[in-house]
Write an enzyme that holds these catalytic residues in place. Sequence first.
Site, PDB file in Angstrom:
ATOM      1  N   ARG A 191     -13.491 -36.936  29.370  1.00  0.00           N
ATOM      2  CA  ARG A 191     -12.091 -36.534  29.559  1.00  0.00           C
ATOM      3  C   ARG A 191     -11.937 -35.888  30.924  1.00  0.00           C
ATOM      4  O   ARG A 191     -12.902 -35.484  31.563  1.00  0.00           O
ATOM      5  CB  ARG A 191     -11.677 -35.532  28.476  1.00  0.00           C
ATOM      6  CG  ARG A 191     -12.529 -34.294  28.496  1.00  0.00           C
ATOM      7  CD  ARG A 191     -11.873 -33.061  27.941  1.00  0.00           C
ATOM      8  NE  ARG A 191     -12.823 -31.957  27.951  1.00  0.00           N
ATOM      9  CZ  ARG A 191     -13.113 -31.210  28.999  1.00  0.00           C
ATOM     10  NH1 ARG A 191     -12.527 -31.448  30.160  1.00  0.00           N
ATOM     11  NH2 ARG A 191     -13.986 -30.235  28.917  1.00  0.00           N
ATOM     12  N   GLY A 204     -10.807 -32.841  33.541  1.00  0.00           N
ATOM     13  CA  GLY A 204     -10.944 -31.391  33.494  1.00  0.00           C
ATOM     14  C   GLY A 204     -12.364 -30.917  33.728  1.00  0.00           C
ATOM     15  O   GLY A 204     -13.254 -31.683  34.084  1.00  0.00           O
ATOM     16  N   CYS A 219     -12.338 -23.951  32.696  1.00  0.00           N
ATOM     17  CA  CYS A 219     -11.557 -24.825  33.577  1.00  0.00           C
ATOM     18  C   CYS A 219     -11.704 -24.456  35.044  1.00  0.00           C
ATOM     19  O   CYS A 219     -10.838 -24.762  35.864  1.00  0.00           O
ATOM     20  CB  CYS A 219     -10.082 -24.828  33.161  1.00  0.00           C
ATOM     21  SG  CYS A 219      -9.831 -25.457  31.488  1.00  0.00           S
TER      22      CYS A 219
END
Length: 219
Positions: free
Chosen positions: A69, A71, A180
């Site tokens: 994914r 990120g 993050c």
Amino acid sequence: MVEWILSEGLTEYEAAVTFMEQRADAIARGEAEEAIWLVEHPPLYTAGTSAKREDLTDPDRFPVHESKRGGQYTYHGPGQRVAYAMLDVGKRGHDVRAFVNQLEAWVIATLAEFNVTGERRAGRVGVWVTRPDRPLNVDGSLQEDKIAAIGVRLRKWVSFHGISINVEPDLSHFDGIVPCGIREHGVTSLVDLGLPVEMGDVDVALKRCFERCVAPYEA
């Protein structure tokens, strides 16, 4: 029609990825309905495609899973509602940026059901809340914490992965990563904000807010 799936207990991450990939492929072939899958995971870290090794500050704390994914590093664990969105973005406008904005809007609307004001921030993925209960920053601004993460992948214009909302996770578990890649802000949860919210309450709110926030499927 979007099928809503709820898994009780804790779902192993690799099993979840396998299910999502198979379901996304079936949706792309027209052999399955779109789905929102609500799960909780055992404590773990995931590394998105932009993850930086130095942001994994405690690599031996929990299992670390490489994820395709978008990120950087995220934490998943008990008390966090993960909503995996397997949706046909091709039938929803072929616009990935708009789709991610819709997922953010879905989170923000869900938080509003509990009188929590979730906000976007330029250059910071996810949904944020200000903390007037905390001391001001040195520049006089309010402190901010992240309450929800968003990370998706598309295959043949069908999305998988999705969103996570911190309901009542152990916030100390985030200490093993730089969530993050953002060092200057913290993380929070609905319960940390003083709200007596349970997972089932969040599930009801997610379902109630979905259709008005995410573009409908175009046959």
